[in-house]
Design a protein around this motif. Structure first.
Motif, PDB file in Angstrom:
ATOM      1  N   LYS A  53       3.204 -14.549 -14.355  1.00 25.22           N
ATOM      2  CA  LYS A  53       2.780 -14.008 -13.342  1.00 25.22           C
ATOM      3  C   LYS A  53       2.026 -14.047 -11.840  1.00 25.22           C
ATOM      4  O   LYS A  53       1.749 -13.574 -10.877  1.00 25.22           O
ATOM      5  N   THR A  54       0.675 -14.931 -12.120  1.00 21.04           N
ATOM      6  CA  THR A  54      -0.715 -15.109 -11.380  1.00 21.04           C
ATOM      7  C   THR A  54       0.217 -16.429 -10.163  1.00 21.04           C
ATOM      8  O   THR A  54       0.254 -15.386  -8.772  1.00 21.04           O
ATOM      9  N   PHE A  55       0.449 -17.187 -10.447  1.00 27.02           N
ATOM     10  CA  PHE A  55       1.849 -18.076  -9.642  1.00 27.02           C
ATOM     11  C   PHE A  55       2.802 -16.922  -8.656  1.00 27.02           C
ATOM     12  O   PHE A  55       2.772 -17.210  -7.506  1.00 27.02           O
ATOM     13  N   ALA A  56       3.016 -15.902  -9.319  1.00 26.30           N
ATOM     14  CA  ALA A  56       4.069 -15.271  -8.439  1.00 26.30           C
ATOM     15  C   ALA A  56       3.345 -14.665  -7.528  1.00 26.30           C
ATOM     16  O   ALA A  56       4.076 -14.045  -6.320  1.00 26.30           O
ATOM     17  N   ASN A  57       1.938 -13.892  -8.023  1.00 28.94           N
ATOM     18  CA  ASN A  57       1.568 -13.464  -6.966  1.00 28.94           C
ATOM     19  C   ASN A  57       1.210 -13.989  -5.984  1.00 28.94           C
ATOM     20  O   ASN A  57       1.626 -13.651  -4.068  1.00 28.94           O
ATOM     21  N   ILE A  62       2.392 -15.755  -0.005  1.00 26.52           N
ATOM     22  CA  ILE A  62       2.873 -17.013   1.131  1.00 26.52           C
ATOM     23  C   ILE A  62       3.725 -16.364   1.946  1.00 26.52           C
ATOM     24  O   ILE A  62       4.015 -16.673   3.026  1.00 26.52           O
ATOM     25  N   LEU A  63       4.658 -16.322   1.041  1.00 23.90           N
ATOM     26  CA  LEU A  63       6.188 -16.257   0.863  1.00 23.90           C
ATOM     27  C   LEU A  63       6.390 -14.926   2.062  1.00 23.90           C
ATOM     28  O   LEU A  63       7.356 -15.186   3.196  1.00 23.90           O
ATOM     29  N   ILE A  64       6.035 -13.919   1.471  1.00 20.59           N
ATOM     30  CA  ILE A  64       6.631 -12.582   2.109  1.00 20.59           C
ATOM     31  C   ILE A  64       6.217 -12.949   4.013  1.00 20.59           C
ATOM     32  O   ILE A  64       6.303 -12.675   4.690  1.00 20.59           O
ATOM     33  N   PHE A 158      -2.345   6.019  -8.990  1.00 17.91           N
ATOM     34  CA  PHE A 158      -1.723   4.618  -9.732  1.00 17.91           C
ATOM     35  C   PHE A 158       0.016   4.067  -9.756  1.00 17.91           C
ATOM     36  O   PHE A 158      -0.170   3.631 -10.905  1.00 17.91           O
ATOM     37  N   ALA A 159       0.005   5.020  -9.419  1.00 12.89           N
ATOM     38  CA  ALA A 159       1.919   5.382  -9.867  1.00 12.89           C
ATOM     39  C   ALA A 159       2.525   4.232  -9.087  1.00 12.89           C
ATOM     40  O   ALA A 159       3.709   3.408 -10.024  1.00 12.89           O
ATOM     41  N   PHE A 160       1.748   3.271  -8.259  1.00  8.52           N
ATOM     42  CA  PHE A 160       2.070   1.878  -7.685  1.00  8.52           C
ATOM     43  C   PHE A 160       2.117   1.285  -8.855  1.00  8.52           C
ATOM     44  O   PHE A 160       2.905  -0.016  -8.284  1.00  8.52           O
ATOM     45  N   LYS A 161       1.331   0.804  -9.912  1.00  6.26           N
ATOM     46  CA  LYS A 161       1.313   0.165 -10.862  1.00  6.26           C
ATOM     47  C   LYS A 161       2.822   0.047 -11.565  1.00  6.26           C
ATOM     48  O   LYS A 161       3.330  -2.098 -11.919  1.00  6.26           O
ATOM     49  N   ASN A 162       3.824   0.659 -11.352  1.00  5.71           N
ATOM     50  CA  ASN A 162       4.860   1.163 -12.160  1.00  5.71           C
ATOM     51  C   ASN A 162       5.871   0.053 -11.336  1.00  5.71           C
ATOM     52  O   ASN A 162       6.717  -0.322 -11.996  1.00  5.71           O
ATOM     53  N   ALA A 163       5.473  -0.718 -10.386  1.00 10.61           N
ATOM     54  CA  ALA A 163       6.283  -1.433 -10.046  1.00 10.61           C
ATOM     55  C   ALA A 163       5.883  -2.494  -9.605  1.00 10.61           C
ATOM     56  O   ALA A 163       6.201  -4.026  -8.779  1.00 10.61           O
ATOM     57  N   ASP A 164       4.827  -3.044 -10.247  1.00  9.18           N
ATOM     58  CA  ASP A 164       3.848  -4.353 -10.670  1.00  9.18           C
ATOM     59  C   ASP A 164       4.045  -5.585 -12.164  1.00  9.18           C
ATOM     60  O   ASP A 164       4.172  -5.306 -12.649  1.00  9.18           O
ATOM     61  N   GLY A 171      12.935 -10.310  -7.138  1.00  3.12           N
ATOM     62  CA  GLY A 171      13.545  -9.695  -7.074  1.00  3.12           C
ATOM     63  C   GLY A 171      13.550  -9.013  -4.719  1.00  3.12           C
ATOM     64  O   GLY A 171      14.126  -9.612  -4.992  1.00  3.12           O
ATOM     65  N   VAL A 172      12.200  -9.316  -4.771  1.00  2.00           N
ATOM     66  CA  VAL A 172      12.008  -8.980  -3.044  1.00  2.00           C
ATOM     67  C   VAL A 172      11.970 -10.083  -2.541  1.00  2.00           C
ATOM     68  O   VAL A 172      12.096 -10.360  -1.252  1.00  2.00           O
ATOM     69  N   ILE A 173      10.806 -11.260  -3.207  1.00  2.00           N
ATOM     70  CA  ILE A 173      11.437 -12.738  -2.955  1.00  2.00           C
ATOM     71  C   ILE A 173      12.538 -12.773  -2.466  1.00  2.00           C
ATOM     72  O   ILE A 173      12.997 -13.265  -1.345  1.00  2.00           O
ATOM     73  N   VAL A 174      13.566 -13.439  -3.255  1.00  2.00           N
ATOM     74  CA  VAL A 174      14.683 -13.837  -2.732  1.00  2.00           C
ATOM     75  C   VAL A 174      15.564 -12.646  -1.639  1.00  2.00           C
ATOM     76  O   VAL A 174      16.251 -13.178  -1.385  1.00  2.00           O
ATOM     77  N   LEU A 175      15.089 -11.399  -2.238  1.00  2.00           N
ATOM     78  CA  LEU A 175      15.768 -10.345  -0.995  1.00  2.00           C
ATOM     79  C   LEU A 175      15.455 -11.218   0.509  1.00  2.00           C
ATOM     80  O   LEU A 175      16.625 -10.732   1.371  1.00  2.00           O
TER      81      LEU A 175
END
Length: 322
Positions: A53-57, A62-64, A158-164, A171-175
């Protein structure tokens, strides 16, 4: 044409092809080397499931923006205002989130594109070089962020946390990677960006709307900062003065290490986004895993930046960085 001239030309073409192949392979070898290096020095933590998960962050951060900046760098242009853009957009989004999450999303994306449009107007409309224009903009955006944040931080809904989740992030990175790859590699716009980096005068004589094609990448870069700002809110549910810090240097390093010349041009390839982005994600994550201080991390990245610029700058085909 005599045989000696034919032989000389064949040798020259062979050397050029060998040089091109070498440049294409080096980033992949670099990625393999640093993965093995940090896996060893971190005691096996880098590729452990606990670090996923840390690496995903790090990869996301960087990729986006690299996907947005690749159009600019292929033209030989730069965007030094990315960190300020992320910070301002995140601050505005945090404010709007207490009214509505959809409103916050719209505010973040619109504000980031507006800041990209300001950069485009300064560079294309006023004729200021991208280096000067975006560097000046970075001070303006950083100052604006400090005013909005009051020198501290703002808490988002804190509703933002639902997408974490890993599913959402990957999925966003691949798209984003898929859409950017198709546009950059196959669309006329992507080809025009590389043509402008190679020789702007030739592109203009070919009928390309140079001003429009130079302006659009600033909007794309701004939009990518907005996406990053959104996921800053998702990850931390807050906006702070340090939000987005280091975005521009990590992005430029990723593209340079991936093989895109500082001067842009036809040698710019989309694989630089993926390979360079992963290299920088591994380096950034690895430096943290081995408990290197923030100062030494910045020193290390600075040294890497100097080396990357020295190796990638195309001295033969470039008169000036725009």
């Amino acid at each position: 044409m005599n045989s000696s001239n034919v032989t000389a030309r064949a040798e020259k073409d062979g050397l050029r092809m060998a040089k091109g192949t070498f440049k294409a392979v080096v980033p992949f070898l670099g990625l393999l080397f640093i993965c093995v290096f940090f896996q060893i020095v971190s005691g096996g933590k880098l590729l452990s499931p606990a670090n996923l998960k840390t690496f995903a962050n790090y990869a996301f951060q960087i990729l986006i923006p690299a996907c947005g900046a690749v159009f600019l760098m292929s033209q030989g242009n730069l965007d030094y205002s990315m960190a300020g853009n992320v910070c301002v957009s995140a601050a505005l989004g945090a404010m709007a989130s207490h009214t509505s999450i959809p409103l916050a999303v719209a505010v973040v994306l619109v504000s980031s594109v507006v800041m990209g449009a300001v950069n485009a107007f300064t560079c294309v409309g006023l004729g200021v070089t991208s280096f000067i224009a975006t560097l000046a903009a970075s001070f303006v955006y950083t100052g604006l962020a400090s005013v909005l944040l009051g020198g501290g931080a703002l808490t988002a809904d804190f509703a933002f946390k639902n997408a974490d989740t890993l599913l959402v992030k990957y999925g966003v990175i691949v798209l984003v990677l898929a859409v950017t790859y198709i546009v950059f590699t196959y669309s006329p716009f992507g080809k025009h960006c590389r043509a402008l980096g190679a020789k702007e005068e030739v592109a203009h004589q070919s009928g390309i709307n140079v001003k429009l094609e130079r302006a659009i990448p600033f909007l794309i870069s701004g939009f990518s900062c907005g996406v990053l700002a959104l996921f800053t809110l998702v990850r931390t549910c807050s906006a702070a003065t340090g939000s987005g810090a280091g975005t521009q240097i990590n992005t430029m390093l990723a593209l340079l290490l991936g093989g895109i010349p500082f001067s842009g041009g036809w040698s710019s390839r989309f694989r630089a986004v993926i390979v360079g982005g992963l290299i920088m994600a591994v380096v950034t994550n690895g430096l943290v895993l081995i408990n290197l201080s923030v100062e030494l991390q910045q020193l290390t990245k600075g040294i890497i930046f100097i080396i990357a610029v020295a190796l990638s700058f195309d001295r033969e085909n470039t008169a000036v960085i725009k």
